[in-house]
Write an enzyme that holds these catalytic residues in place. Structure first.
Site: not given
Length: 427
Positions: A18, A36, A41, A87, A122, A262, A333
């Site tokens: 995101v 981050d 990364r 989240t 989210t 999600c 994920r």
């Protein structure tokens, strides 16, 4: 506060699926700090490589005003903070807000008078103002909607989708006051070519996000339950869905495993909020139970098919084709395939090889303690399960997949990759 008179110096907290696309787009127009905590990364991004494959080297280079860093001191001069951290849910399937709370503490140490904090992660309706704002006030010593402001603009990233990307997906926006709502909306309009939808409140925007994926979860749960029924009837689910799909308003959902960041997570946030208010959702919860159990159903079907062919499940070799939660992306994920691997190995004492050309093998080892194989060998397997419809598996074709099996083997197709008459079983 008018956006046109507001000199933006942005910080994007979290450079994952995101945050990075946001940082890149804003970095083309405004001074932007991409922050981050993962130093590896940050290093890969500064070297021009994105392991999520959501951005290219050229796209990273085009963000001339973007600085990627793990140094929190560089956030001090920013005046707009966009929080885009994960989240997830915990083992009891309740919201785990620890990462966003940590990110909020970080932001709170840096915000100044008139700064704006926008959340993209989210959350359940009310979480921004009930969980995050008190932390921002307590740590910073500033007053909400007097000294600093908040907004919420839910992410709509679709990992692996090279057509629907950040800039051409309509963006929902909101703010903690009418003026801030307009400012936040205009900020996103500066990068979103598809346009924006300004919600009346932060809670409305939060709720809109969480029901987008809840709706999909329930629709998938319906066809998953239909697949369970049709399996018992003895008819092919895909044939039924194709016949029903000839009606103009029949929705084209297909059965399958529901993982990812999600659809398999967001409904639990809505359930949590509802239960805190004394309401126990029935449909949403039932849909989650159905979808969470589909991996177990697949394993039981594979075992039955092996038994029907007199293939002993104990000490058998099974090939799992795919590990990511969806096709043509490296995202691991909340993949539900891990649960099938665990059941096959721990309950049935089978040996499972996992092959996925999209996955970083080190990540699979670190996250799931799985050692992926480099390439499956021909004639080695008692059963093969097509778990993800990667293009590489399509190109291999049913004959290529069959060639990986022993003379007497089972081929089970979760993803409807091959015709029903070419496989031994499918959802």
């Amino acid at each position: 506060m008018e956006f046109k008179s507001f000199r933006c110096h942005l910080a994007v907290i979290g450079l994952g699926y995101v945050g990075l696309p946001l940082a890149v787009e804003f970095g083309k127009k405004f001074p932007t700090i991409g922050y981050d905590v993962n130093e590896l990364r940050v290093d890969e991004l500064n070297a021009g490589f994105d392991s999520t494959l959501e951005t290219t080297e050229d796209e990273l280079a085009s963000a001339k005003q973007l600085i990627c860093t793990g140094d929190a001191s560089q956030l001090v001069n920013c005046n707009i903070y966009i929080v885009a951290v994960p989240t997830p849910i915990d083992k009891s399937k309740t919201p785990d807000l620890s990462i966003i709370i940590s990110a909020t503490h970080l932001v709170a140490k840096n915000i100044k008078k008139n700064d704006v904090v926008i959340y993209e992660s989210t959350m359940y309706p009310g979480a921004t103002e009930e969980v995050c704002v008190p932390i921002l006030e307590q740590v910073s010593g500033l007053r909400f909607n007097v000294d600093f402001y908040c907004g919420y603009s839910p992410e709509r990233i679709n990992p692996g989708d090279k057509t629907r990307r950040l800039t051409n997906i309509l963006k929902v926006t909101s703010g903690s006051t009418p003026a801030i709502a307009t400012m936040v909306d205009e900020l996103y309009q500066s990068i979103i070519t598809a346009g924006t939808h300004k919600a009346s409140s932060i809670k409305v925007a939060e709720a809109a996000k969480v029901i987008e994926n809840t709706q999909r979860d329930i629709n998938i749960a319906l066809v998953n339950e239909l697949a369970l029924i049709f399996n018992r009837v003895g008819i092919d689910t895909e044939e039924v869905l194709e016949a029903a799909g000839t009606k103009w308003n029949f929705l084209p959902f297909r059965p399958g495993l529901v993982g990812g960041h999600c659809i398999g997570v967001d409904p639990y946030y809505l359930v949590h909020k509802a239960e805190t208010l004394g309401y126990h959702p029935q449909l949403v919860s039932a849909g989650r139970r159905i979808n969470d159990n589909m991996g177990h159903f697949v394993v039981s079907e594979v075992v039955k098919l092996m038994a029907s062919k007199k293939v002993n499940i104990v000490d058998s070799k099974i090939l799992m084709l795919g590990l990511t939660f969806k096709e043509n992306c490296p995202d691991l994920r909340n993949t539900r395939i891990v649960e099938m691997i665990d059941e096959l190995t721990k309950t049935y004492n089978a040996k499972v090889d996992v092959f996925d050309p999209w996955v970083d093998k080190q990540e699979a080892q670190a996250v799931y303690n799985l050692n992926l194989i480099d390439q499956p060998a021909a004639g080695q397997y008692d059963a093969m399960i097509v778990a993800v419809s990667h293009d590489q598996f399509k190109e291999l074709g049913i004959e290529g997949v069959r060639a990986l099996g022993k003379n007497n083997h089972v081929l089970y197709d979760i993803k409807y990759l091959f015709p029903s008459d070419g496989v031994d079983g499918r959802l």
